[in-house]
Design a protein around this motif. Structure first.
Motif, PDB file in Angstrom:
ATOM      1  N   MET A 150       0.843  -1.186   0.000  1.00  0.00           N
ATOM      2  CA  MET A 150       0.000   0.000   0.000  1.00  0.00           C
ATOM      3  C   MET A 150       0.883   1.241   0.000  1.00  0.00           C
ATOM      4  O   MET A 150       1.878   1.302   0.704  1.00  0.00           O
ATOM      5  N   THR A 151       0.536   2.214  -0.778  1.00  0.00           N
ATOM      6  CA  THR A 151       1.274   3.460  -0.848  1.00  0.00           C
ATOM      7  C   THR A 151       1.037   4.244   0.434  1.00  0.00           C
ATOM      8  O   THR A 151      -0.088   4.411   0.865  1.00  0.00           O
ATOM      9  N   SER A 152       2.132   4.707   1.039  1.00  0.00           N
ATOM     10  CA  SER A 152       1.985   5.480   2.267  1.00  0.00           C
ATOM     11  C   SER A 152       1.564   6.903   1.934  1.00  0.00           C
ATOM     12  O   SER A 152       1.712   7.365   0.807  1.00  0.00           O
ATOM     13  N   ARG A 153       1.035   7.573   2.931  1.00  0.00           N
ATOM     14  CA  ARG A 153       0.629   8.965   2.775  1.00  0.00           C
ATOM     15  C   ARG A 153       1.825   9.786   2.311  1.00  0.00           C
ATOM     16  O   ARG A 153       1.721  10.630   1.440  1.00  0.00           O
ATOM     17  N   ASP A 165      -2.867   1.249  -6.339  1.00  0.00           N
ATOM     18  CA  ASP A 165      -3.124   1.466  -4.916  1.00  0.00           C
ATOM     19  C   ASP A 165      -4.460   2.154  -4.710  1.00  0.00           C
ATOM     20  O   ASP A 165      -5.156   2.467  -5.670  1.00  0.00           O
ATOM     21  N   GLU A 166      -4.783   2.389  -3.469  1.00  0.00           N
ATOM     22  CA  GLU A 166      -5.998   3.100  -3.066  1.00  0.00           C
ATOM     23  C   GLU A 166      -5.609   4.175  -2.072  1.00  0.00           C
ATOM     24  O   GLU A 166      -4.776   3.932  -1.193  1.00  0.00           O
ATOM     25  N   ILE A 167      -6.201   5.360  -2.194  1.00  0.00           N
ATOM     26  CA  ILE A 167      -6.003   6.404  -1.196  1.00  0.00           C
ATOM     27  C   ILE A 167      -7.364   6.957  -0.781  1.00  0.00           C
ATOM     28  O   ILE A 167      -8.342   6.851  -1.510  1.00  0.00           O
ATOM     29  N   THR A 168      -7.389   7.527   0.412  1.00  0.00           N
ATOM     30  CA  THR A 168      -8.609   8.129   0.941  1.00  0.00           C
ATOM     31  C   THR A 168      -8.429   9.635   1.003  1.00  0.00           C
ATOM     32  O   THR A 168      -7.334  10.142   1.217  1.00  0.00           O
ATOM     33  N   PHE A 169      -9.545  10.362   0.824  1.00  0.00           N
ATOM     34  CA  PHE A 169      -9.524  11.821   0.732  1.00  0.00           C
ATOM     35  C   PHE A 169     -10.698  12.341   1.547  1.00  0.00           C
ATOM     36  O   PHE A 169     -11.850  12.076   1.223  1.00  0.00           O
ATOM     37  N   GLY A 170     -10.416  13.042   2.641  1.00  0.00           N
ATOM     38  CA  GLY A 170     -11.462  13.562   3.510  1.00  0.00           C
ATOM     39  C   GLY A 170     -11.687  15.053   3.318  1.00  0.00           C
ATOM     40  O   GLY A 170     -10.739  15.840   3.348  1.00  0.00           O
ATOM     41  N   ILE A 171     -12.962  15.431   3.127  1.00  0.00           N
ATOM     42  CA  ILE A 171     -13.328  16.845   2.972  1.00  0.00           C
ATOM     43  C   ILE A 171     -14.551  17.139   3.833  1.00  0.00           C
ATOM     44  O   ILE A 171     -15.241  16.224   4.280  1.00  0.00           O
ATOM     45  N   TRP A 172     -14.851  18.444   4.033  1.00  0.00           N
ATOM     46  CA  TRP A 172     -15.975  18.794   4.894  1.00  0.00           C
ATOM     47  C   TRP A 172     -17.083  19.592   4.214  1.00  0.00           C
ATOM     48  O   TRP A 172     -17.998  20.055   4.872  1.00  0.00           O
ATOM     49  N   VAL A 184      -9.256   6.527  -5.666  1.00  0.00           N
ATOM     50  CA  VAL A 184      -9.414   7.560  -4.640  1.00  0.00           C
ATOM     51  C   VAL A 184     -10.840   7.514  -4.107  1.00  0.00           C
ATOM     52  O   VAL A 184     -11.799   7.639  -4.866  1.00  0.00           O
ATOM     53  N   SER A 185     -10.966   7.337  -2.791  1.00  0.00           N
ATOM     54  CA  SER A 185     -12.276   7.343  -2.128  1.00  0.00           C
ATOM     55  C   SER A 185     -12.436   8.662  -1.381  1.00  0.00           C
ATOM     56  O   SER A 185     -11.647   8.965  -0.490  1.00  0.00           O
ATOM     57  N   ILE A 186     -13.447   9.448  -1.776  1.00  0.00           N
ATOM     58  CA  ILE A 186     -13.708  10.724  -1.108  1.00  0.00           C
ATOM     59  C   ILE A 186     -14.739  10.499  -0.003  1.00  0.00           C
ATOM     60  O   ILE A 186     -15.784   9.904  -0.240  1.00  0.00           O
ATOM     61  N   GLY A 216      -5.882   6.635  16.310  1.00  0.00           N
ATOM     62  CA  GLY A 216      -5.725   5.257  15.860  1.00  0.00           C
ATOM     63  C   GLY A 216      -4.755   5.111  14.701  1.00  0.00           C
ATOM     64  O   GLY A 216      -4.649   4.049  14.105  1.00  0.00           O
ATOM     65  N   ASP A 217      -4.020   6.176  14.370  1.00  0.00           N
ATOM     66  CA  ASP A 217      -3.083   6.194  13.242  1.00  0.00           C
ATOM     67  C   ASP A 217      -3.771   5.727  11.956  1.00  0.00           C
ATOM     68  O   ASP A 217      -3.233   4.929  11.201  1.00  0.00           O
ATOM     69  N   ASP A 218      -4.989   6.243  11.738  1.00  0.00           N
ATOM     70  CA  ASP A 218      -5.791   5.838  10.589  1.00  0.00           C
ATOM     71  C   ASP A 218      -6.388   7.053   9.878  1.00  0.00           C
ATOM     72  O   ASP A 218      -7.527   7.025   9.431  1.00  0.00           O
ATOM     73  N   LEU A 219      -5.611   8.137   9.797  1.00  0.00           N
ATOM     74  CA  LEU A 219      -6.086   9.332   9.100  1.00  0.00           C
ATOM     75  C   LEU A 219      -6.267   9.048   7.611  1.00  0.00           C
ATOM     76  O   LEU A 219      -5.597   8.175   7.057  1.00  0.00           O
ATOM     77  N   PRO A 220      -7.155   9.811   6.967  1.00  0.00           N
ATOM     78  CA  PRO A 220      -7.219   9.699   5.505  1.00  0.00           C
ATOM     79  C   PRO A 220      -5.844  10.050   4.922  1.00  0.00           C
ATOM     80  O   PRO A 220      -5.067  10.797   5.529  1.00  0.00           O
ATOM     81  N   ASP A 221      -5.553   9.517   3.750  1.00  0.00           N
ATOM     82  CA  ASP A 221      -4.269   9.813   3.112  1.00  0.00           C
ATOM     83  C   ASP A 221      -4.139  11.289   2.771  1.00  0.00           C
ATOM     84  O   ASP A 221      -3.066  11.873   2.870  1.00  0.00           O
ATOM     85  N   VAL A 222      -5.259  11.894   2.356  1.00  0.00           N
ATOM     86  CA  VAL A 222      -5.322  13.317   2.025  1.00  0.00           C
ATOM     87  C   VAL A 222      -6.561  13.853   2.726  1.00  0.00           C
ATOM     88  O   VAL A 222      -7.619  13.234   2.665  1.00  0.00           O
ATOM     89  N   PHE A 223      -6.429  14.978   3.425  1.00  0.00           N
ATOM     90  CA  PHE A 223      -7.607  15.531   4.102  1.00  0.00           C
ATOM     91  C   PHE A 223      -7.474  17.027   4.270  1.00  0.00           C
ATOM     92  O   PHE A 223      -6.382  17.568   4.318  1.00  0.00           O
ATOM     93  N   TRP A 224      -8.643  17.669   4.321  1.00  0.00           N
ATOM     94  CA  TRP A 224      -8.676  19.108   4.564  1.00  0.00           C
ATOM     95  C   TRP A 224      -8.402  19.350   6.034  1.00  0.00           C
ATOM     96  O   TRP A 224      -8.837  18.597   6.906  1.00  0.00           O
TER      97      TRP A 224
END
Length: 116
Positions: A1-4, A42-49, A73-75, A93-101
């Motif tokens: 898995m690609t790291s952040r 790979d897969e990355i996660t992206f958190g927005i508000w 990419v999962s938003i 929990g060391d489980d932040l999204p890979d990319v986040f606002w």
């Protein structure tokens, strides 16, 4: 898995080059690991508000995936009010999204714990 950090290395370098208008290749910190390539899977996660910004973020993701088609990419969109509580839980929990606002008041907190 690609790291952040692996993902953010080329993303940060690309952003820096775009902001400076520089045509030369930027130097990438070796501590970030090798940059992603067009054949990376790979897969990355992206958190927005902000749901209103989601269409623009999807356009950005679509443009990203033209260069990196193997990276999904999962938003995850949450309203601003409750956005930071789950983010803090994910951080613990060391489980932040890979990319986040992140906003200014929270930036220092996450940066001081080396989570950005």
């Amino acid at each position: 898995m690609t790291s952040r950090r692996t993902f953010l290395g080329p993303a940060g370098a690309a952003g820096a080059a775009a902001l400076t208008g520089c045509s030369s290749e930027p130097e990438i910190d070796a501590a970030l690991g090798p940059p992603a390539t067009p054949d990376t899977e790979d897969e990355i996660t992206f958190g927005i508000w902000d749901k209103a910004q989601e269409p623009a973020m999807i356009e950005i993701v679509d443009a990203f995936q033209q260069h990196f088609p193997g990276i999904g990419v999962s938003i995850s969109t949450t309203t601003f009010g409750p956005y930071f509580e789950p983010l803090r839980i994910q951080a613990q929990g060391d489980d932040l999204p890979d990319v986040f606002w992140i906003n200014g008041p929270n930036f220092e907190l996450y940066a001081s714990h080396e989570m950005l």
